[in-house]
Design an enzyme around this catalytic site. Structure first.
Site, PDB file in Angstrom:
ATOM      1  N   ASN A   7      11.150  39.815  72.241  1.00 15.31           N
ATOM      2  CA  ASN A   7      11.290  40.395  70.904  1.00 15.31           C
ATOM      3  C   ASN A   7      11.283  39.243  69.906  1.00 15.31           C
ATOM      4  OD1 ASN A   7      11.986  41.659  68.530  1.00 15.31           O
ATOM      5  ND2 ASN A   7      13.856  42.596  69.309  1.00 15.31           N
ATOM      6  N   ARG A  88       8.109  43.787  72.208  1.00 18.97           N
ATOM      7  CA  ARG A  88       8.422  44.732  71.142  1.00 18.97           C
ATOM      8  C   ARG A  88       7.483  44.457  69.968  1.00 18.97           C
ATOM      9  NH1 ARG A  88      12.912  44.604  66.469  1.00 18.97           N
ATOM     10  NH2 ARG A  88      12.687  46.750  65.773  1.00 18.97           N
ATOM     11  N   HIS A 177      12.625  52.280  65.338  1.00 23.84           N
ATOM     12  CA  HIS A 177      13.651  52.355  66.393  1.00 23.84           C
ATOM     13  C   HIS A 177      13.205  53.286  67.523  1.00 23.84           C
ATOM     14  CE1 HIS A 177      16.732  51.389  63.027  1.00 23.84           C
ATOM     15  NE2 HIS A 177      16.481  50.278  63.714  1.00 23.84           N
ATOM     16  N   ARG A 238      19.904  47.244  53.585  1.00 23.20           N
ATOM     17  CA  ARG A 238      18.798  48.015  53.024  1.00 23.20           C
ATOM     18  C   ARG A 238      19.335  49.247  52.304  1.00 23.20           C
ATOM     19  NH1 ARG A 238      15.338  48.400  58.432  1.00 23.20           N
ATOM     20  NH2 ARG A 238      16.375  46.567  59.266  1.00 23.20           N
ATOM     21  N   GLU A 383      17.223  49.200  74.422  1.00 24.21           N
ATOM     22  CA  GLU A 383      15.819  49.116  74.047  1.00 24.21           C
ATOM     23  C   GLU A 383      15.039  48.210  74.987  1.00 24.21           C
ATOM     24  OE1 GLU A 383      15.401  49.190  69.425  1.00 24.21           O
ATOM     25  OE2 GLU A 383      17.397  48.396  69.888  1.00 24.21           O
TER      26      GLU A 383
END
Length: 398
Positions: A7, A88, A177, A238, A383
């Protein structure tokens, strides 16, 4: 099969080596502050007694990280046999509905999506290209954050803007996600004892980035993130949903540049912006308990927006078997779960306060009462394992 999962961020590289038969990590680590004066790393494995810490030469980038990583995996202590590499990739646009071997055509398609994820896709591509150099004989597989959401229908993914902006430029809701939502969906079906294709749930991935998704009979039909990961829930830094007119006002009336607005909405808003001091829910909870009105306000807005979004997603489903909490906040903050569920009793979710207090901490757990028509479940996400499984499935079918 031993899968190396990579990742890549703009200044970091995280990795895991996962045995897909057992689901266990054989090794993992982080290279941080890449491109700076003092890049550093931490490497660890169940096969060695203690973690290895070190630094890379000044201004080292992803290529140097993979040099060190390859040496670590091939060391006498580990001698790990890697059979494929799973990457990823944040944005796959409409090009990818599932994992894909990263040949030149796939790389070109990922590059074409870089304008939609300028902070993520270029870094993901660097990781893939460096990995191809270091592991030239291994299959390189891209697993896309957006792929799980490609089952969403046009009525859910189109914005109410001129249709040619979608037709010519691909401006639509994509969602993110995906690996996390996909993983916990399968786990929820298992916990409920239902076939995946007959399981309908709402999943809430809550961390520094937050998103929720509506899953109908195992397939995603709606989600809160959009063209970019900025839309939707209140997040760590965010903003999530705001009146688009705010952007024009910041520019026209306050003289802010596009770059300044981008930075404000992505890095200075959310929990951090509302509280004025932290994007970390743990710090905010502590400050709230100590009487900080700013922290209390930030947390209240976070849980209110979350409950409102979950209720909206429920309207898109014909039935709802469960609501799943995952991610760092979803798994570990019992108060966030309780405050959110207190607003959702009308959806048939009755919380079990004791179960909620004891849930998380790396364990699955139903936190609703036994007679609750809709269950609430805490499921730790994984993940990396999802990426490893998708990589194995693709490679095994070649």
């Amino acid at each position: 099969m031993n899968i190396l999962v990579i990742n890549c961020g703009s200044s970091s590289l995280k990795f895991s080596v996962i045995d897909t038969q057992t689901g266990k990590d054989l090794a993992r680590g982080l290279f941080d502050k890449l491109g700076s004066a003092a890049p550093s790393y931490k490497l660890e494995s169940s096969l060695i007694p203690e973690a290895k810490y070190g630094t890379l030469p000044s201004n080292s980038e992803h290529e140097a990280s993979l040099d060190t990583l390859a040496d670590f995996l091939a060391s006498d202590e580990l001698q790990l046999k890697i059979e494929a590499v799973g990457h990823r990739v944040v944005h796959g646009g409409e090009h990818f509905t599932s994992a894909c071997l990263m040949d030149q055509a796939a790389l070109d398609a990922v590059k074409s999506c870089s304008s939609l994820a300028p902070l993520h896709n270029p870094a993901n591509l660097l990781g893939i290209e460096s990995s191809k150099h270091h592991f030239p004989d291994l299959p390189q597989v891209g697993v896309f954050d957006t792929a799980f959401h490609q089952t969403i229908a046009p009525e859910a993914y189109l914005y109410s803007i001129p249709i040619e902006l979608y037709v010519k430029h691909g401006i639509r809701r994509y969602g993110f996600h995906g690996s996390s939502h996909k993983y916990v969906t399968a786990e929820a079906a298992r916990i409920l004892g239902k076939p995946l294709e007959k399981t309908s749930i709402i999943t809430a991935h809550l961390g520094n980035g937050c998103s929720a998704a509506a899953i109908e009979n195992g397939a995603c039909i709606d989600t809160t993130m959009g063209l970019t990961p900025l839309e939707g829930l209140v997040m760590g830094t965010r903003s999530g949903d705001i009146d688009p007119g705010i952007i024009f006002h910041l520019h026209r009336s306050l003289g802010m540049s596009i770059e300044e607005i981008d930075t404000t909405l992505n890095k200075k808003s959310g929990l951090f912006g509302l509280s004025g001091f932290s994007n970390d829910m743990r710090s905010l909870r502590q400050a709230s308990a100590e009487g900080s009105e700013a922290a209390q306000r930030a947390v209240a807005i976070f849980t209110r927006r979350l409950a409102k979004s979950i209720a909206g997603l429920r309207a898109t489903l014909t039935k709802c078997d469960a609501l799943v909490f995952t991610g760092g906040i979803g798994e570990n903050d019992a108060k966030t779960r309780a405050e959110t569920l207190a607003r959702l009793e009308h959806l048939g979710i009755k919380i079990d306060s004791e179960a909620n207090s004891n849930a998380g901490k790396g364990r699955n757990g139903i936190i609703s009462q036994e007679n609750s028509p809709t269950k609430a479940i805490v499921i730790p996400t994984n993940e990396e394992l999802m990426i490893a499984r998708e990589t194995e499935q693709l490679v095994g079918n070649q």
